[in-house]
Design an enzyme around this catalytic site. Structure first.
Site, PDB file in Angstrom:
ATOM      1  N   ASP A  24       0.838  -1.210   0.000  1.00  0.00           N
ATOM      2  CA  ASP A  24       0.000   0.000   0.000  1.00  0.00           C
ATOM      3  C   ASP A  24       0.870   1.256   0.000  1.00  0.00           C
ATOM      4  O   ASP A  24       1.995   1.245   0.485  1.00  0.00           O
ATOM      5  CB  ASP A  24      -0.896  -0.026   1.248  1.00  0.00           C
ATOM      6  N   HIS A  41       2.454   3.252  -8.923  1.00  0.00           N
ATOM      7  CA  HIS A  41       2.327   1.816  -9.207  1.00  0.00           C
ATOM      8  C   HIS A  41       3.532   1.337 -10.031  1.00  0.00           C
ATOM      9  O   HIS A  41       4.076   0.265  -9.788  1.00  0.00           O
ATOM     10  CB  HIS A  41       1.028   1.524  -9.960  1.00  0.00           C
ATOM     11  N   LEU A 135      11.688 -20.363  -4.448  1.00  0.00           N
ATOM     12  CA  LEU A 135      10.743 -19.414  -3.843  1.00  0.00           C
ATOM     13  C   LEU A 135       9.438 -19.487  -4.621  1.00  0.00           C
ATOM     14  O   LEU A 135       9.442 -19.446  -5.860  1.00  0.00           O
ATOM     15  CB  LEU A 135      11.322 -17.992  -3.924  1.00  0.00           C
TER      16      LEU A 135
HETATM   17  C1  FPP Z   1      -1.998  -0.026  -3.269  1.00  0.00           C
HETATM   18  O1  FPP Z   1      -1.539   1.318  -3.261  1.00  0.00           O
HETATM   19  C2  FPP Z   1      -1.434  -0.725  -4.407  1.00  0.00           C
HETATM   20  C3  FPP Z   1      -2.166  -1.369  -5.364  1.00  0.00           C
HETATM   21  C4  FPP Z   1      -3.623  -1.439  -5.372  1.00  0.00           C
HETATM   22  C5  FPP Z   1      -1.519  -2.013  -6.520  1.00  0.00           C
HETATM   23  C6  FPP Z   1      -0.224  -2.708  -6.269  1.00  0.00           C
HETATM   24  C7  FPP Z   1       0.463  -2.877  -7.566  1.00  0.00           C
HETATM   25  C8  FPP Z   1       1.792  -2.802  -7.776  1.00  0.00           C
HETATM   26  C9  FPP Z   1       2.779  -2.676  -6.682  1.00  0.00           C
HETATM   27  C10 FPP Z   1       2.351  -2.841  -9.136  1.00  0.00           C
HETATM   28  C11 FPP Z   1       2.099  -4.042  -9.944  1.00  0.00           C
HETATM   29  C12 FPP Z   1       2.443  -5.312  -9.290  1.00  0.00           C
HETATM   30  C13 FPP Z   1       2.846  -6.428  -9.923  1.00  0.00           C
HETATM   31  C14 FPP Z   1       2.938  -7.685  -9.159  1.00  0.00           C
HETATM   32  C15 FPP Z   1       3.216  -6.458 -11.354  1.00  0.00           C
HETATM   33  P1  FPP Z   1      -2.619   2.476  -3.348  1.00  0.00           P
HETATM   34  O2  FPP Z   1      -2.834   2.802  -4.774  1.00  0.00           O
HETATM   35  O3  FPP Z   1      -3.863   2.083  -2.628  1.00  0.00           O
HETATM   36  O4  FPP Z   1      -1.889   3.655  -2.620  1.00  0.00           O
HETATM   37  P2  FPP Z   1      -2.570   4.813  -1.740  1.00  0.00           P
HETATM   38  O5  FPP Z   1      -3.176   4.147  -0.539  1.00  0.00           O
HETATM   39  O6  FPP Z   1      -1.423   5.686  -1.405  1.00  0.00           O
HETATM   40  O7  FPP Z   1      -3.587   5.490  -2.602  1.00  0.00           O
END
Ligand code: FPP
Length: 254
Positions: A24, A41, A135
């Site tokens: 997050d 992201h 892994l």
């Molecule tokens: C949460 O941060 C993150 C996500 C919903 C997406 C996670 C995706 C990635 C790390 C990239 C792609 C991953 C792979 C495995 C290819 P948020 O957007 O909720 O952040 P915020 O709380 O600051 O708004």
């Protein structure tokens, strides 16, 4: 699931065998830099790479990452599209690296909602890395803990309809074998970056006895040092699984 933490006391070790992470804080990382949320992201993918490398190096056997929840479809359409594009790119570009590192890739969740190209890439990447065993990297995509419990219940009753008339036979071991990560032990350590302290419908059955670690660090800033810090914290936890502290100390003295 290898050992149910509620049926028997699992073996534990200084390094967690299974680490599950809610990644997050990508959006806030980007907003702080006046960048679009999607830049967070994209940066977050680098942290995924680092986490895989560090876990492999330290001997973690299972790493499970929550990449897209059943509820993330509620986000703005352009953000969902970018996330899908990042999954496609990661699957196209990272498989060779996963192979080199002996990583077996699994993707769990309701994949039927994804476009056919993405579904095909997922199947290919899983097949290509299926023989690896150093892994096990699981990406939870369009995943939700409640979805998992429901799909397991439906599959269990379709496969064993007799259980509906004799519900006493529905033991944990029977039910767990239908969960989407039935092949993995329960997570020892759950990490959530980004400052929130909740589980957000991630692996709700399997986290029963996981140690829960929360950090304010945003996911794109989460590197090897932060992971080592989480492991250090984990090492100092007393994992009692329902027993008393005195029982544990008596056991370690004997
Ligand atoms: C949460 O941060 C993150 C996500 C919903 C997406 C996670 C995706 C990635 C790390 C990239 C792609 C991953 C792979 C495995 C290819 P948020 O957007 O909720 O952040 P915020 O709380 O600051 O708004």
């Amino acid at each position: 699931m290898a050992t149910s933490s509620t049926r028997t006391v699992p073996q534990t070790s200084a390094i967690p065998q299974h680490v599950a992470i809610i990644m997050d804080g990508n959006g806030r990382w980007a907003s702080k830099r006046l960048l679009p949320r999607t830049a967070g992201h994209a940066k977050g993918v680098q942290s995924v790479r680092r986490a895989v490398e560090t876990c492999g190096k330290l001997g973690v056997r299972y790493l499970t990452l929550f990449a897209f929840s059943s509820e993330n479809w509620r986000r703005p359409a352009e953000e969902v599209t970018l996330l899908m594009r990042l999954f496609v790119q990661a699957l196209e570009r990272e498989v060779a690296r996963l192979q080199e590192q002996g990583v077996c890739l699994h993707v769990v969740g309701d994949l039927s909602a994804f476009e056919p190209r993405l579904q095909e890439l997922i199947l290919q990447a899983q097949a290509q890395t299926a023989h690896n065993d150093k892994l096990h990297l699981t990406i939870a995509a369009n995943y939700g803990g409640r979805w998992d419990i429901l799909q397991a219940t439906r599959r269990m009753l379709s496969a064993q309809p007799d259980l509906a008339t004799d519900p006493e036979k529905i033991q944990e071991e029977v039910f767990e074998s239908y969960l989407s990560m039935a092949w993995a032990p329960e997570p020892d350590l759950f990490i959530r970056t980004g400052g929130e302290q909740r589980i957000s419908n991630f692996l709700i059955w399997q986290l029963a006895y996981a140690e829960l670690y929360f950090t304010d660090c945003y996911w794109p800033d989460f590197g090897e040092d932060e992971l080592l810090h989480a492991f250090e914290w984990y090492r100092n936890r007393e994992r009692r699984f329902g027993r008393t502290s005195a029982q544990l100390h008596a056991k370690s003295a004997s």
